[in-house]
Scaffold this motif. Structure first.
Motif, mmCIF file in Angstrom:
data_model
loop_
_atom_site.group_PDB
_atom_site.id
_atom_site.type_symbol
_atom_site.label_atom_id
_atom_site.label_comp_id
_atom_site.label_asym_id
_atom_site.label_seq_id
_atom_site.Cartn_x
_atom_site.Cartn_y
_atom_site.Cartn_z
ATOM 1 N N PHE A 189 1.491 -37.302 28.673
ATOM 2 C CA PHE A 189 1.758 -37.708 27.304
ATOM 3 C C PHE A 189 0.681 -37.108 26.417
ATOM 4 O O PHE A 189 -0.507 -37.318 26.634
ATOM 5 C CB PHE A 189 1.750 -39.242 27.180
ATOM 6 N N GLU A 190 1.104 -36.358 25.434
ATOM 7 C CA GLU A 190 0.152 -35.651 24.575
ATOM 8 C C GLU A 190 -0.729 -36.591 23.767
ATOM 9 O O GLU A 190 -1.885 -36.295 23.522
ATOM 10 C CB GLU A 190 0.904 -34.696 23.652
ATOM 11 N N PHE A 191 -0.183 -37.718 23.339
ATOM 12 C CA PHE A 191 -0.980 -38.642 22.532
ATOM 13 C C PHE A 191 -2.078 -39.302 23.353
ATOM 14 O O PHE A 191 -3.077 -39.742 22.816
ATOM 15 C CB PHE A 191 -0.093 -39.722 21.896
ATOM 16 N N PHE A 192 -1.920 -39.347 24.678
ATOM 17 C CA PHE A 192 -2.886 -40.011 25.544
ATOM 18 C C PHE A 192 -4.016 -39.085 25.977
ATOM 19 O O PHE A 192 -5.103 -39.529 26.310
ATOM 20 C CB PHE A 192 -2.149 -40.561 26.776
ATOM 21 N N GLU A 193 -3.769 -37.804 25.951
ATOM 22 C CA GLU A 193 -4.706 -36.816 26.489
ATOM 23 C C GLU A 193 -6.125 -36.896 25.915
ATOM 24 O O GLU A 193 -7.091 -36.935 26.680
ATOM 25 C CB GLU A 193 -4.135 -35.406 26.270
ATOM 26 N N PRO A 194 -6.335 -36.964 24.592
ATOM 27 C CA PRO A 194 -7.717 -36.991 24.081
ATOM 28 C C PRO A 194 -8.466 -38.291 24.373
ATOM 29 O O PRO A 194 -9.680 -38.339 24.290
ATOM 30 C CB PRO A 194 -7.565 -36.811 22.573
ATOM 31 N N TYR A 195 -7.746 -39.338 24.740
ATOM 32 C CA TYR A 195 -8.366 -40.645 24.940
ATOM 33 C C TYR A 195 -8.451 -41.041 26.406
ATOM 34 O O TYR A 195 -8.811 -42.163 26.718
ATOM 35 C CB TYR A 195 -7.586 -41.723 24.169
ATOM 36 N N ARG A 196 -8.093 -40.145 27.299
ATOM 37 C CA ARG A 196 -8.017 -40.480 28.717
ATOM 38 C C ARG A 196 -9.357 -40.954 29.283
ATOM 39 O O ARG A 196 -9.437 -42.022 29.889
ATOM 40 C CB ARG A 196 -7.532 -39.288 29.518
ATOM 41 N N PHE A 197 -10.419 -40.187 29.099
ATOM 42 C CA PHE A 197 -11.724 -40.562 29.646
ATOM 43 C C PHE A 197 -12.193 -41.891 29.075
ATOM 44 O O PHE A 197 -12.623 -42.782 29.811
ATOM 45 C CB PHE A 197 -12.758 -39.470 29.360
ATOM 46 N N PHE A 198 -12.093 -42.037 27.763
ATOM 47 C CA PHE A 198 -12.530 -43.271 27.119
ATOM 48 C C PHE A 198 -11.725 -44.467 27.622
ATOM 49 O O PHE A 198 -12.273 -45.550 27.828
ATOM 50 C CB PHE A 198 -12.404 -43.150 25.602
ATOM 51 N N THR A 199 -10.435 -44.290 27.818
ATOM 52 C CA THR A 199 -9.590 -45.391 28.276
ATOM 53 C C THR A 199 -9.976 -45.830 29.679
ATOM 54 O O THR A 199 -10.051 -47.033 29.964
ATOM 55 C CB THR A 199 -8.107 -44.975 28.235
ATOM 56 N N LYS A 223 -5.896 -57.742 40.576
ATOM 57 C CA LYS A 223 -4.460 -57.452 40.475
ATOM 58 C C LYS A 223 -4.122 -56.905 39.092
ATOM 59 O O LYS A 223 -3.361 -55.940 38.964
ATOM 60 C CB LYS A 223 -3.638 -58.702 40.751
ATOM 61 N N LEU A 224 -4.681 -57.524 38.058
ATOM 62 C CA LEU A 224 -4.454 -57.044 36.697
ATOM 63 C C LEU A 224 -4.995 -55.630 36.527
ATOM 64 O O LEU A 224 -4.316 -54.758 35.976
ATOM 65 C CB LEU A 224 -5.118 -57.977 35.683
ATOM 66 N N THR A 225 -6.199 -55.392 37.010
ATOM 67 C CA THR A 225 -6.804 -54.067 36.883
ATOM 68 C C THR A 225 -6.016 -53.027 37.658
ATOM 69 O O THR A 225 -5.813 -51.907 37.178
ATOM 70 C CB THR A 225 -8.270 -54.104 37.352
ATOM 71 N N PHE A 226 -5.523 -53.388 38.837
ATOM 72 C CA PHE A 226 -4.705 -52.455 39.613
ATOM 73 C C PHE A 226 -3.429 -52.101 38.855
ATOM 74 O O PHE A 226 -3.034 -50.928 38.813
ATOM 75 C CB PHE A 226 -4.366 -53.052 40.988
ATOM 76 N N ALA A 227 -2.791 -53.101 38.241
ATOM 77 C CA ALA A 227 -1.581 -52.840 37.454
ATOM 78 C C ALA A 227 -1.892 -51.914 36.279
ATOM 79 O O ALA A 227 -1.112 -50.994 35.975
ATOM 80 C CB ALA A 227 -0.981 -54.149 36.970
ATOM 81 N N LEU A 228 -3.032 -52.125 35.639
ATOM 82 C CA LEU A 228 -3.419 -51.254 34.527
ATOM 83 C C LEU A 228 -3.761 -49.839 35.010
ATOM 84 O O LEU A 228 -3.467 -48.863 34.322
ATOM 85 C CB LEU A 228 -4.594 -51.857 33.761
ATOM 86 N N ILE A 229 -4.366 -49.732 36.185
ATOM 87 C CA ILE A 229 -4.659 -48.412 36.757
ATOM 88 C C ILE A 229 -3.362 -47.658 37.021
ATOM 89 O O ILE A 229 -3.242 -46.464 36.726
ATOM 90 C CB ILE A 229 -5.516 -48.538 38.033
ATOM 91 N N VAL A 230 -2.372 -48.350 37.574
ATOM 92 C CA VAL A 230 -1.070 -47.720 37.834
ATOM 93 C C VAL A 230 -0.446 -47.263 36.518
ATOM 94 O O VAL A 230 0.046 -46.131 36.403
ATOM 95 C CB VAL A 230 -0.140 -48.683 38.597
ATOM 96 N N LEU A 231 -0.465 -48.118 35.508
ATOM 97 C CA LEU A 231 0.102 -47.768 34.210
ATOM 98 C C LEU A 231 -0.612 -46.568 33.591
ATOM 99 O O LEU A 231 0.033 -45.626 33.113
ATOM 100 C CB LEU A 231 0.026 -48.966 33.265
ATOM 101 N N LEU A 232 -1.935 -46.583 33.630
ATOM 102 C CA LEU A 232 -2.694 -45.455 33.065
ATOM 103 C C LEU A 232 -2.474 -44.176 33.868
ATOM 104 O O LEU A 232 -2.449 -43.079 33.301
ATOM 105 C CB LEU A 232 -4.174 -45.794 32.997
ATOM 106 N N SER A 233 -2.312 -44.300 35.164
ATOM 107 C CA SER A 233 -2.040 -43.122 35.998
ATOM 108 C C SER A 233 -0.683 -42.525 35.661
ATOM 109 O O SER A 233 -0.523 -41.299 35.615
ATOM 110 C CB SER A 233 -2.092 -43.492 37.477
ATOM 111 N N ILE A 234 0.294 -43.383 35.436
ATOM 112 C CA ILE A 234 1.626 -42.893 35.052
ATOM 113 C C ILE A 234 1.545 -42.168 33.712
ATOM 114 O O ILE A 234 2.132 -41.096 33.544
ATOM 115 C CB ILE A 234 2.636 -44.056 35.008
ATOM 116 N N LEU A 235 0.804 -42.740 32.777
ATOM 117 C CA LEU A 235 0.628 -42.072 31.486
ATOM 118 C C LEU A 235 -0.077 -40.728 31.653
ATOM 119 O O LEU A 235 0.254 -39.756 30.977
ATOM 120 C CB LEU A 235 -0.162 -42.957 30.524
ATOM 121 N N SER A 236 -1.047 -40.656 32.560
ATOM 122 C CA SER A 236 -1.788 -39.416 32.781
ATOM 123 C C SER A 236 -0.930 -38.365 33.473
ATOM 124 O O SER A 236 -0.984 -37.189 33.138
ATOM 125 C CB SER A 236 -3.029 -39.680 33.630
ATOM 126 N N LEU A 237 -0.149 -38.797 34.459
ATOM 127 C CA LEU A 237 0.663 -37.844 35.223
ATOM 128 C C LEU A 237 1.809 -37.269 34.409
ATOM 129 O O LEU A 237 2.204 -36.133 34.624
ATOM 130 C CB LEU A 237 1.215 -38.515 36.479
#
Length: 131
Positions: A29-39, A12-26
């Protein structure tokens, strides 16, 4: 409390984090772009580490040497996390700012694991007293 409950909660925690990271990706956000794969890789790395350490910790919560196992899994988790970070920083020559999402995810999963283990310990203590 069983390990199965721990697994459900971590998913459940991981799913919530996946949703949050997906929202950031969609939202691009420019600050998130270089760190997307690593995150994303860090997210699954920490989920796996937390499952591993949670398995051993939840099985030993009623044992007198629980604290030793908890500290051992904590130390192993720190060493593996440090090795993981070094591979990305020096092996793949990425920016040093990848430390920010790394430690955010590390903190989230460590707080979750500690909370769940305290819950396990309280339940085990309650069962022990009722005997």
């Amino acid at each position: 409390m069983q390990f199965r409950y721990f697994v459900k909660k971590i998913f459940k925690l991981t799913f919530a984090l996946i949703v949050l990271l997906s929202i950031l990706s969609l939202n691009h956000f420019e600050f998130f772009e270089p760190y997307r794969f690593f995150t994303w890789v860090s997210l699954f790395f920490f989920m796996g580490l937390t499952l591993f350490s949670g398995y051993y910790n939840s099985r030993s919560v009623t044992k007198p040497f629980f604290f030793n196992i908890f500290i051992a899994t904590l130390g192993l988790k720190f060493l593996l996390s440090l090795a993981f970070l070094m591979v990305f920083l020096y092996g793949l020559k990425t920016e040093k700012m990848i430390i920010v999402p790394f430690f955010l995810l590390f903190t989230i999963y460590k707080v979750f694991e500690t909370y769940m283990l305290l819950k396990f310990a309280r339940e085990a203590e309650r069962i022990e007293k009722s005997k």
